[in-house]
Structure formats: structure tokens, C-alpha cells
Design an enzyme around this catalytic site. Structure first.
Site, PDB file in Angstrom:
ATOM      1  N   LYS A  41       0.788  -1.232   0.000  1.00  0.00           N
ATOM      2  CA  LYS A  41       0.000   0.000   0.000  1.00  0.00           C
ATOM      3  C   LYS A  41       0.819   1.281   0.000  1.00  0.00           C
ATOM      4  O   LYS A  41       0.506   2.238   0.698  1.00  0.00           O
ATOM      5  CB  LYS A  41      -0.985   0.003   1.165  1.00  0.00           C
ATOM      6  CG  LYS A  41      -1.818  -1.266   1.294  1.00  0.00           C
ATOM      7  CD  LYS A  41      -2.347  -1.775  -0.025  1.00  0.00           C
ATOM      8  CE  LYS A  41      -3.391  -0.862  -0.623  1.00  0.00           C
ATOM      9  NZ  LYS A  41      -3.830  -1.327  -1.978  1.00  0.00           N
ATOM     10  N   GLY A  43       1.781   2.396  -3.248  1.00  0.00           N
ATOM     11  CA  GLY A  43       1.657   2.809  -4.633  1.00  0.00           C
ATOM     12  C   GLY A  43       2.344   1.889  -5.616  1.00  0.00           C
ATOM     13  O   GLY A  43       2.446   2.201  -6.807  1.00  0.00           O
ATOM     14  N   THR A  44       2.822   0.744  -5.141  1.00  0.00           N
ATOM     15  CA  THR A  44       3.578  -0.175  -5.992  1.00  0.00           C
ATOM     16  C   THR A  44       2.776  -0.649  -7.196  1.00  0.00           C
ATOM     17  O   THR A  44       3.298  -0.690  -8.324  1.00  0.00           O
ATOM     18  CB  THR A  44       4.028  -1.403  -5.173  1.00  0.00           C
ATOM     19  OG1 THR A  44       4.741  -0.955  -4.013  1.00  0.00           O
ATOM     20  CG2 THR A  44       4.928  -2.314  -5.992  1.00  0.00           C
ATOM     21  N   TRP A  46       0.232   0.694  -8.823  1.00  0.00           N
ATOM     22  CA  TRP A  46       0.050   1.783  -9.784  1.00  0.00           C
ATOM     23  C   TRP A  46       1.348   2.059 -10.540  1.00  0.00           C
ATOM     24  O   TRP A  46       1.363   2.199 -11.766  1.00  0.00           O
ATOM     25  CB  TRP A  46      -0.415   3.032  -9.041  1.00  0.00           C
ATOM     26  CG  TRP A  46      -0.925   4.138  -9.919  1.00  0.00           C
ATOM     27  CD1 TRP A  46      -1.192   4.095 -11.266  1.00  0.00           C
ATOM     28  CD2 TRP A  46      -1.235   5.466  -9.499  1.00  0.00           C
ATOM     29  NE1 TRP A  46      -1.654   5.310 -11.707  1.00  0.00           N
ATOM     30  CE2 TRP A  46      -1.688   6.175 -10.641  1.00  0.00           C
ATOM     31  CE3 TRP A  46      -1.178   6.124  -8.270  1.00  0.00           C
ATOM     32  CZ2 TRP A  46      -2.077   7.513 -10.578  1.00  0.00           C
ATOM     33  CZ3 TRP A  46      -1.575   7.448  -8.207  1.00  0.00           C
ATOM     34  CH2 TRP A  46      -2.020   8.136  -9.346  1.00  0.00           C
ATOM     35  N   HIS A 104      10.637  -5.498  -2.621  1.00  0.00           N
ATOM     36  CA  HIS A 104      10.352  -4.741  -1.406  1.00  0.00           C
ATOM     37  C   HIS A 104      11.591  -4.643  -0.527  1.00  0.00           C
ATOM     38  O   HIS A 104      11.532  -4.097   0.578  1.00  0.00           O
ATOM     39  CB  HIS A 104       9.236  -5.420  -0.598  1.00  0.00           C
ATOM     40  CG  HIS A 104       7.858  -5.117  -1.097  1.00  0.00           C
ATOM     41  ND1 HIS A 104       7.341  -3.849  -1.122  1.00  0.00           N
ATOM     42  CD2 HIS A 104       6.883  -5.925  -1.580  1.00  0.00           C
ATOM     43  CE1 HIS A 104       6.097  -3.883  -1.596  1.00  0.00           C
ATOM     44  NE2 HIS A 104       5.800  -5.126  -1.891  1.00  0.00           N
ATOM     45  N   SER A 134      -4.126   2.273   4.798  1.00  0.00           N
ATOM     46  CA  SER A 134      -4.291   1.435   3.612  1.00  0.00           C
ATOM     47  C   SER A 134      -3.836   0.007   3.865  1.00  0.00           C
ATOM     48  O   SER A 134      -4.478  -0.944   3.417  1.00  0.00           O
ATOM     49  CB  SER A 134      -3.494   2.022   2.436  1.00  0.00           C
ATOM     50  OG  SER A 134      -4.033   3.256   2.041  1.00  0.00           O
ATOM     51  N   TYR A 193       3.739   9.084  -3.808  1.00  0.00           N
ATOM     52  CA  TYR A 193       2.379   8.778  -4.244  1.00  0.00           C
ATOM     53  C   TYR A 193       1.558  10.053  -4.375  1.00  0.00           C
ATOM     54  O   TYR A 193       0.765  10.214  -5.303  1.00  0.00           O
ATOM     55  CB  TYR A 193       1.740   7.823  -3.234  1.00  0.00           C
ATOM     56  CG  TYR A 193       0.352   7.365  -3.593  1.00  0.00           C
ATOM     57  CD1 TYR A 193       0.169   6.211  -4.359  1.00  0.00           C
ATOM     58  CD2 TYR A 193      -0.775   8.059  -3.171  1.00  0.00           C
ATOM     59  CE1 TYR A 193      -1.101   5.769  -4.689  1.00  0.00           C
ATOM     60  CE2 TYR A 193      -2.049   7.638  -3.503  1.00  0.00           C
ATOM     61  CZ  TYR A 193      -2.204   6.490  -4.257  1.00  0.00           C
ATOM     62  OH  TYR A 193      -3.464   6.067  -4.592  1.00  0.00           O
ATOM     63  N   LYS A 260      -9.487   2.894  -2.385  1.00  0.00           N
ATOM     64  CA  LYS A 260      -9.827   4.286  -2.716  1.00  0.00           C
ATOM     65  C   LYS A 260      -8.709   4.991  -3.479  1.00  0.00           C
ATOM     66  O   LYS A 260      -8.948   5.739  -4.397  1.00  0.00           O
ATOM     67  CB  LYS A 260     -10.122   5.070  -1.431  1.00  0.00           C
ATOM     68  CG  LYS A 260     -11.434   4.718  -0.754  1.00  0.00           C
ATOM     69  CD  LYS A 260     -11.638   5.643   0.443  1.00  0.00           C
ATOM     70  CE  LYS A 260     -12.967   5.375   1.125  1.00  0.00           C
ATOM     71  NZ  LYS A 260     -13.168   6.276   2.287  1.00  0.00           N
ATOM     72  N   GLY A 261      -7.485   4.768  -3.041  1.00  0.00           N
ATOM     73  CA  GLY A 261      -6.363   5.445  -3.668  1.00  0.00           C
ATOM     74  C   GLY A 261      -6.336   6.939  -3.396  1.00  0.00           C
ATOM     75  O   GLY A 261      -5.809   7.710  -4.186  1.00  0.00           O
TER      76      GLY A 261
END
Length: 296
Positions: A41, A43-44, A46, A104, A134, A193, A260-261
Site C-alpha cells: 500500500k 503505490g507499488t 500503480w 520490497h 491502507s 504517491y 480508494k487510492g
């Protein structure tokens, strides 16, 4: 250095451990907690869609992009969870160039061969307030699919602040890549992000420049960067059938990667004392290095 499985088992057995959420344990290695599951969570997902589309824009367009049929994590595989987890010595020649992988791992734990190579690293981070919320929602979706008891936001928040999360502490992980991006801007590109949400087209162009594939004048006129931004928008990705069903890994449903982002959603979940606590940590652990985040 090459380890035999027996040596690896002995090393892991010797490491300090803590009980993990949805994993048998977290192991402390080189001051980072290594899990069976990743710290999510930031932004990976996207970023993977955007980078894949940028470097492959001469092969694919919005009508035939593999993103229509594959989750971004399938197109840009994790080194530790996909590639090397399934094969100790994968044949990288099987992957078309330019090769794109993800990890990661903290920067300090990357192989020296990677640091010395011409490999470029694009890192994305999210403000800690939204990240903790998130990731809590992400884990909630996992426990529901696994029929396990849920953990409260307070419990999740406490372990997050203690740094006992996958590949945590979060701030040490982030600062590691931030410092490298300042020292070696040609090697490491640090994205936030929040900046993606504010102006994704500008960030798409920045990534293209960084990887040596800037948009031509013709592409600028045709609005190719805008087209990529729209194709990879969270709304578009979330609405794709492939991201509504199926699983990327046994415990990870594709739909769990899309919520939601939004930036600032933390105001709906964190109490004032929790916010104050996390802001103190951000001030202590990140601000001295010049790393600041927009939080709303």
C-alpha cells in the site's frame, strides 16, 4: 555469496523473531523485519502499471496492452516473491528487454551486483498516515479471505509504529532509498504517491526521462503521456475484470490491491493521539534527512 539450503535454514533459525500478522513470523535481519508477505500500500501496483506502459509504449497501446488481461504484479514480477521464490537460478534471458522487476527489499539489502550494475531503481513511497490505514484495509481483506480473526486498527497501528511490519521499519526503508536518490540521482528515482495523484502526467514524463526513453515531440503532440496516465488510472485498473477476480499469489486476491487510492483518507480512521504519535515519528526519523510528505 551462495548459500546451501541447510545454511539458509540455520541462519533463519538464528534470527530474532516476532509474531506476524497473517504470517508465521517476522525475522530481524540487518535491522529490517523480513516477512512471508510484503509491506503493501505505498503505490507499488500503480507504479508497475505506469512503468510497464512507459517502456513498452512502442509495442502496446490502450487497445492491446497486457494490462487488460494481467494484474500489474504479473507483468512486473517480484524478485523475492515470484522470480527467485520459484526458481533459485531463473533464466533472465527468458524475459524480454527492457527487463522490469520489482522488490520490497531495503536498499541496504540489495545485492552488491545490482548496486554496481547499470540497473536503475524507481522507488515509490506514501505518507505514513495513509500507509498505515491502507495497509490495515489490505490485511483486513486478507483475513476475510482466510477466515482469520481481524486485527483492530489500534493493534495494527501499534506494530507499525514499532517498526515491526513487513520490511519495516517503514521510515528506515524509505529514508534508505531517499538518501540514495540524493546521492545517485542517475541510479535511483524517488517518487511520492502524493505527487502522482497531483499530476500523474508530469510524473510519467519524469519516469520516461529517467529510464532514457523520453517522449518525442511527436508523442508530446499526440498526448501519449496523457494516454498512458489514463490507461493506468486507478479507476481504469480497478474496473478491469482481471483485477476484480483471481489471485496474484495464493493469499492475495487481485481486487485487494485496489481500494480508494486517496490522499488524506487517514482522517477517517486515526484518532488525534495516533496522528500526533505518527507525526512525531516522521519528524524524528524522516525530517532530518529533508524527507517530507503531503498528508492531505
Amino acid at each position: 555469496m551462495e548459500y546451501h539450503q541447510e545454511e539458509m535454514d540455520e541462519l533463519i533459525a538464528s534470527l530474532p523473531k516476532e509474531k506476524a500478522f497473517l504470517a508465521p513470523s517476522l525475522c530481524l535481519y540487518q535491522n529490517f523485519w523480513f516477512p512471508v508477505t510484503p509491506q503493501p500500500k505505498t503505490g507499488t501496483t500503480w507504479l508497475k502499471a505506469l512503468v510497464f506502459s512507459i517502456v513498452n509504449r512502442h509495442r502496446f497501446n490502450p487497445s492491446n496492452t497486457p494490462l487488460l488481461a494481467s494484474n500489474p504484479h504479473e507483468l512486473v514480477p517480484f524478485l523475492e516473491f515470484t522470480l527467485y521464490a520459484n526458481n533459485a537460478k531463473p533464466n533472465l534471458d527468458d524475459f524480454p528487454k527492457p527487463r522490469i522487476f520489482s522488490t520490497h527489499l531495503p536498499y541496504s539489502c540489495l545485492p552488491e551486483s545490482m548496486k554496481r550494475s547499470n540497473c536503475q531503481v524507481i522507488y515509490i513511497s506514501h505518507n505514513p498516515l495513509d500507509t498505515v490505514v491502507s495497509s490495515w484495509h489490505f490485511f483486513k481483506s486478507l483475513v476475510q479471505s482466510e477466515n482469520q480473526p481481524e486485527r483492530s486498527m489500534e493493534e495494527h497501528f501499534e506494530t507499525f509504529c514499532q517498526g515491526i511490519t513487513g520490511f519495516g521499519p517503514f521510515w528506515d526503508h524509505t529514508v534508505g532509498y531517499w538518501n540514495e536518490s540524493l546521492e545517485k540521482p542517475h541510479k535511483v528515482l524517488f517518487l511520492k504517491y502524493e505527487d502522482l495523484k497531483e499530476d500523474v502526467v508530469a510524473q510519467v514524463k519524469k519516469v520516461a526521462e529517467f529510464v532514457g526513453l523520453p517522449f518525442s515531440l511527436g508523442e508530446e503532440k499526440e498526448g501519449v503521456a496523457q494516454e498512458i496516465a489514463e490507461t493506468c488510472s486507478l479507476r481504469k485498473l480497478k474496473d478491469l475484470e482481471v483485477n476484480k477476480t483471481g489471485k496474484f499469489m495464493p493469499n492475495f486476491e487481485n481486487r485487494s490491491y485496489f481500494r480508494k487510492g486517496e490522499v488524506g483518507d487517514w482522517v477517517n480512521y486515526l484518532s488525534p493521539p495516533m496522528v500526533a504519535c505518527l507525526r512525531r515519528i516522521m519528524e524524528e526519523k524522516m525530517s532530518p534527512f529533508g524527507l517530507e510528505f503531503k498528508t492531505c
